[in-house]
Motif scaffolding. Structure first.
Motif, mmCIF file in Angstrom:
data_model
loop_
_atom_site.group_PDB
_atom_site.id
_atom_site.type_symbol
_atom_site.label_atom_id
_atom_site.label_comp_id
_atom_site.label_asym_id
_atom_site.label_seq_id
_atom_site.Cartn_x
_atom_site.Cartn_y
_atom_site.Cartn_z
ATOM 1 N N ARG A 102 -24.219 -0.765 -24.996
ATOM 2 C CA ARG A 102 -22.812 -1.148 -24.868
ATOM 3 C C ARG A 102 -22.287 -1.015 -23.438
ATOM 4 N NH1 ARG A 102 -23.484 3.470 -27.619
ATOM 5 N NH2 ARG A 102 -22.566 5.391 -26.825
ATOM 6 N N GLU A 103 -22.848 -0.075 -22.665
ATOM 7 C CA GLU A 103 -22.363 0.132 -21.301
ATOM 8 C C GLU A 103 -22.836 -0.959 -20.335
ATOM 9 O OE1 GLU A 103 -26.333 1.961 -21.681
ATOM 10 O OE2 GLU A 103 -24.485 2.112 -22.854
ATOM 11 N N MET A 104 -23.759 -1.827 -20.792
ATOM 12 C CA MET A 104 -24.324 -2.866 -19.928
ATOM 13 C C MET A 104 -23.731 -4.248 -20.183
ATOM 14 S SD MET A 104 -26.565 -1.271 -18.083
ATOM 15 C CE MET A 104 -27.421 -2.684 -17.399
ATOM 16 N N ILE A 105 -22.828 -4.370 -21.149
ATOM 17 C CA ILE A 105 -22.350 -5.691 -21.557
ATOM 18 C C ILE A 105 -21.689 -6.436 -20.398
ATOM 19 C CG2 ILE A 105 -20.748 -6.935 -23.056
ATOM 20 C CD1 ILE A 105 -21.191 -4.740 -25.144
ATOM 21 N N LEU A 106 -20.763 -5.782 -19.707
ATOM 22 C CA LEU A 106 -20.059 -6.454 -18.612
ATOM 23 C C LEU A 106 -21.013 -6.796 -17.478
ATOM 24 C CD1 LEU A 106 -17.467 -7.511 -17.412
ATOM 25 C CD2 LEU A 106 -16.970 -5.213 -16.555
ATOM 26 N N SER A 107 -21.923 -5.905 -17.177
ATOM 27 C CA SER A 107 -22.909 -6.173 -16.130
ATOM 28 C C SER A 107 -23.737 -7.406 -16.459
ATOM 29 C CB SER A 107 -23.829 -4.953 -15.956
ATOM 30 O OG SER A 107 -24.816 -5.198 -14.969
ATOM 31 N N ASP A 108 -24.169 -7.518 -17.720
ATOM 32 C CA ASP A 108 -24.947 -8.683 -18.141
ATOM 33 C C ASP A 108 -24.115 -9.956 -18.050
ATOM 34 O OD1 ASP A 108 -27.090 -7.030 -18.658
ATOM 35 O OD2 ASP A 108 -26.720 -6.901 -20.810
ATOM 36 N N LYS A 109 -22.851 -9.872 -18.432
ATOM 37 C CA LYS A 109 -21.972 -11.041 -18.360
ATOM 38 C C LYS A 109 -21.772 -11.496 -16.916
ATOM 39 C CE LYS A 109 -20.574 -11.620 -22.753
ATOM 40 N NZ LYS A 109 -20.475 -12.894 -23.510
ATOM 41 N N LEU A 110 -21.635 -10.544 -16.017
ATOM 42 C CA LEU A 110 -21.466 -10.887 -14.603
ATOM 43 C C LEU A 110 -22.730 -11.530 -14.040
ATOM 44 C CD1 LEU A 110 -19.487 -7.782 -13.298
ATOM 45 C CD2 LEU A 110 -18.678 -10.143 -13.377
ATOM 46 N N ASP A 111 -23.880 -11.071 -14.494
ATOM 47 C CA ASP A 111 -25.140 -11.673 -14.046
ATOM 48 C C ASP A 111 -25.233 -13.136 -14.454
ATOM 49 O OD1 ASP A 111 -25.988 -9.337 -12.873
ATOM 50 O OD2 ASP A 111 -27.213 -8.695 -14.574
ATOM 51 N N GLU A 112 -24.589 -13.497 -15.557
ATOM 52 C CA GLU A 112 -24.621 -14.877 -16.048
ATOM 53 C C GLU A 112 -23.596 -15.766 -15.355
ATOM 54 O OE1 GLU A 112 -23.819 -14.446 -20.172
ATOM 55 O OE2 GLU A 112 -25.703 -13.400 -20.629
ATOM 56 N N ASP A 113 -22.622 -15.154 -14.674
ATOM 57 C CA ASP A 113 -21.548 -15.923 -14.045
ATOM 58 C C ASP A 113 -22.048 -16.522 -12.735
ATOM 59 O OD1 ASP A 113 -18.999 -16.985 -13.729
ATOM 60 O OD2 ASP A 113 -18.292 -15.240 -12.614
ATOM 61 N N THR A 114 -21.907 -17.819 -12.595
ATOM 62 C CA THR A 114 -22.450 -18.505 -11.416
ATOM 63 C C THR A 114 -21.403 -18.756 -10.339
ATOM 64 O OG1 THR A 114 -22.076 -20.666 -12.483
ATOM 65 C CG2 THR A 114 -24.246 -19.646 -12.767
ATOM 66 N N ASP A 115 -20.122 -18.488 -10.621
ATOM 67 C CA ASP A 115 -19.083 -18.726 -9.618
ATOM 68 C C ASP A 115 -19.206 -17.695 -8.501
ATOM 69 O OD1 ASP A 115 -16.954 -19.863 -8.355
ATOM 70 O OD2 ASP A 115 -15.675 -19.894 -10.129
ATOM 71 N N ASP A 116 -18.885 -18.115 -7.301
ATOM 72 C CA ASP A 116 -19.088 -17.285 -6.120
ATOM 73 C C ASP A 116 -17.751 -16.732 -5.627
ATOM 74 O OD1 ASP A 116 -20.438 -16.053 -4.042
ATOM 75 O OD2 ASP A 116 -20.251 -17.785 -2.713
ATOM 76 N N PHE A 117 -17.654 -15.392 -5.543
ATOM 77 C CA PHE A 117 -16.446 -14.737 -5.056
ATOM 78 C C PHE A 117 -16.798 -13.791 -3.919
ATOM 79 C CE2 PHE A 117 -15.129 -16.094 -9.235
ATOM 80 C CZ PHE A 117 -13.804 -16.453 -9.055
ATOM 81 N N ASP A 118 -15.815 -13.572 -3.040
ATOM 82 C CA ASP A 118 -15.994 -12.573 -1.987
ATOM 83 C C ASP A 118 -15.721 -11.175 -2.513
ATOM 84 O OD1 ASP A 118 -16.532 -14.413 0.227
ATOM 85 O OD2 ASP A 118 -14.437 -15.031 -0.041
#
Length: 287
Positions: A102-118
């Motif tokens: 459960r503690e890795m859910i957000l991290s995994d979701k961010l890994d899937e996000d392809t948009d580029d932010f500073d």
């Protein structure tokens, strides 16, 4: 990309105000910024004029459903975006309690996000539960807002131990990289004393904790300013609500310090000055 969780388990210290207005200041400086609202109270979302309605994806659908971060993200202006929250997120603590990883859910979701932010700035709830743990696992940095009051130091060691445990066991990249003083009143002796105490605490403790060895106690003090308190009720950052206020100037100065960290890390030093400062290089001050 710099990913930053703004955390303090004590409420009322300027956490959401700092998350939103620092993000807005960085966006004004030309950085592409995404705010992620991890607080079920949704104050960061409201501060930016976003009220999630039925049928829209929010942080709850990202963490507990099948929604991607891109599907939940909403645009505020050319450089500023937000992944909003609502009260549904309060149920996430219980729904995720028995879920493996459960503690890795957000991290995994961010890994899937392809948009580029500073910059990715996570506004965390005033607790050390599953939502905050997800933030700590997902980011590289922690910013700690503190109020210049002796009670601000209460629980600080517990918070630092929590960050250290996450750093050692789940996210070796994690470090406390910034400490900011909010609601500062330069006319009181207490504010100066607490400021000195906090500075000494981190100076003495740096060798004891690898995760905050490079922490910067920001020079900028976010002064008490009624405009900062008024801006959320209008769904605006301080720059849209009152660009000439002390609050706006303080968050401009804080953003410049954050950008200086970025420049320093790149090996270029912190001598570059942004357009947020006047031609003399001094921070603009409101009357």
């Amino acid at each position: 990309m710099r990913s930053i969780a703004v955390i303090n388990q004590k409420g009322g210290v300027g956490k959401t105000t700092s998350s939103v207005n620092l993000a807005a200041a960085l966006a004004r400086a030309g950085r592409k910024v995404c705010v992620m609202d991890l607080d079920p109270q949704a104050h960061a979302s409201l501060h930016l004029g976003i009220t999630a309605i039925d049928g829209e994806d929010t942080m709850y659908e990202v963490l507990c459903g099948d929604a991607t971060i891109a599907e939940a993200r909403q645009r505020i202006n050319d450089n500023l975006y937000v992944v909003p929250s609502n009260l549904d997120l309060a149920a996430a603590e219980m729904e995720l309690a028995s879920q493996i990883g459960r503690e890795m859910i957000l991290s995994d979701k961010l890994d899937e996000d392809t948009d580029d932010f500073d910059y990715l700035i996570l506004d965390c709830p005033p607790s050390l539960g599953v939502l905050t743990l997800n933030a700590l696992v997902a980011v590289n940095e922690v910013f700690l807002p503190l109020q210049p009051h002796f009670l601000a130091l209460h629980g600080l060691s517990k918070l630092l131990r929590t960050i250290e445990v996450v750093s050692k066991r789940m996210n070796s990249r994690l470090q406390l990289s910034g400490v900011m003083l909010c609601m500062y009143d330069a006319n009181t002796r207490l504010a100066a004393e607490v400021s000195t105490d906090i500075d000494q605490f981190f100076s003495v403790s740096k060798d004891a904790g690898k995760f905050f060895r490079n922490a910067k106690f920001f020079d900028t003090r976010i002064r008490r300013n009624i405009r900062l308190a008024e801006a959320p009720s209008f769904g605006q950052s301080i720059f849209d609500y009152s660009a000439e206020s002390n609050g706006a100037y303080d968050y401009q100065a804080l953003a410049e310090e954050v950008i200086a960290q970025e420049v320093s890390d790149a090996g270029a030093g912190s001598s570059n000055r942004s357009a947020m400062f006047d031609s003399s290089g001094e921070t603009k001050m409101a009357a």
